[in-house]
Design a protein around this motif. Structure first.
Motif, PDB file in Angstrom:
ATOM      1  N   CYS A 218      -8.964  -1.788  -3.413  1.00 47.85           N
ATOM      2  CA  CYS A 218      -7.986  -2.867  -3.387  1.00 47.85           C
ATOM      3  C   CYS A 218      -8.340  -3.935  -4.431  1.00 47.85           C
TER       4      CYS A 218
ATOM      5  N   SER B  19      -5.755   1.253   3.279  1.00 50.07           N
ATOM      6  CA  SER B  19      -5.241   0.616   2.068  1.00 50.07           C
ATOM      7  C   SER B  19      -6.343   0.155   1.118  1.00 50.07           C
TER       8      SER B  19
ATOM      9  N   ASN C   4      -2.485  -0.374  -3.800  1.00 45.71           N
ATOM     10  CA  ASN C   4      -3.192  -1.115  -2.760  1.00 45.71           C
ATOM     11  C   ASN C   4      -3.491  -2.500  -3.308  1.00 45.71           C
TER      12      ASN C   4
ATOM     13  N   SER D 170       0.836  -1.201   0.000  1.00 43.72           N
ATOM     14  CA  SER D 170       0.000   0.000   0.000  1.00 43.72           C
ATOM     15  C   SER D 170       0.869   1.248   0.000  1.00 43.72           C
TER      16      SER D 170
ATOM     17  N   ILE E 154       1.951  -4.711   6.330  1.00 45.61           N
ATOM     18  CA  ILE E 154       1.660  -3.825   5.203  1.00 45.61           C
ATOM     19  C   ILE E 154       2.958  -3.128   4.814  1.00 45.61           C
TER      20      ILE E 154
END
Length: 304
Positions: A294, A253, A61, A13, A55
């Motif tokens: 995402c 994200s 993302n 992300s 992450i």
């Protein structure tokens, strides 16, 4: 093949650093020390296994990979043999990759949608180490893993065949939701560790669920989201299938976190797969969050 739980999730992300506050202060996750982690990454956990959720800063993302636990070395070798017999290409993890994942051994492969998965055994456990990022009762993980993930896939039939027949996930039930068929799978007493829904030409992570030990933990997180102006994807509600009381918050994200309590568990003895036409008994109405961020188009015949 016997997968026992969802062990970890890895994500990319551009807003990875926002998880340094969102993870502990809103969700109550603990920040994990990560000596073998990638630069510009945030490592979090909801129990005594550090690095359940990592992450890493990157341009998009996107779901990088999921880690599925098996019981030991023999089970891992048996799983590799089953995957290769099914025509799935398997790569063994290097010593460096195993250290970064904090596991004894792992293998990596892809599913028909192009998601990367890892099978592993021997995830690091640091007993009595979990300290939530804010005052709360903790999370339900013991014997049930990190939580659950819901994936968007371009082809339901291909994904269903792969997860059910090749990986051995057991079907819990199905729901017709928003014009889509959603199939829920379990590998342990958690009602579902994985669910899949099809969107032609697209793939991505819809949400990750973490389950708290107390109803009040959900209410406090809900208030924190309101106080901080964090948009909700779905309001408080209770699901028809697992009876989870939860809400969905849009993460930094692009995907959603289902934050819940009180889910029923599965007992395989006498379990009957059901087909439902509503995801919720009440609530779970659309919130004020923007469209999910995402998801990505899938190159190939699915997009034609």
């Amino acid at each position: 093949m016997k997968i026992t739980s969802l062990g970890y999730v890895r994500l990319e992300s551009p807003d990875a650093k926002e998880w340094q506050t969102f993870g502990p202060e809103v969700l109550g996750l603990a920040v994990s020390d990560d000596p073998h982690g990638a630069p510009n990454s945030v490592s979090l956990t909801n129990d005594d296994r550090p690095g359940r959720l990592v992450i890493t800063e990157g341009p998009h993302n996107r779901l990088d990979r999921t880690g599925w636990e098996v019981a030991g070395a023999e089970e891992l070798e048996a799983a590799v043999a089953e995957l290769e017999a099914a025509g799935v290409s398997v790569t063994r993890g290097t010593a460096e990759q195993c250290r970064a994942a904090r596991v004894r051994a792992l293998v990596r492969f892809s599913d028909p949608a192009g998601f990367t998965h890892e099978l592993f055994y021997g995830q690091l456990v640091v007993p009595a180490s979990f300290r939530p990022g804010r005052a709360m009762s903790g999370f339900v993980t013991d014997g049930q893993g990190l939580g659950h993930v819901v994936l968007v896939v371009p082809d339901m039939d291909a994904a269903l065949d792969f997860y059910h027949r090749t990986l051995g996930f057991k079907i819990s039930d199905e729901i017709d939701m928003f014009g889509n068929r959603v199939v829920f799978f379990h590998v342990n007493p958690r009602h579902h560790t994985l669910a899949i829904m099809a969107v032609p030409g697209m793939r991505g992570l819809h949400h990750i669920m973490v389950q708290t030990a107390s109803l009040d933990d959900v209410g406090i997180a809900h208030d924190l989201c309101a106080d901080r102006g964090i948009p909700l994807a779905m309001t408080l509600g209770r699901h028809t299938n697992d009876r989870m009381f939860s809400f969905y918050v849009r993460s930094p994200s692009g995907f959603e976190i289902e934050y819940g309590w009180g889910a029923e568990t599965v007992d395989d003895d006498g379990w009957v797969v059901t087909h439902m036409q509503s995801a919720s008994i009440w609530g779970h109405r659309p919130g004020d969050a923007p469209p999910p961020g995402c998801l990505e188009p899938v190159a190939g015949p699915e997009t034609g």
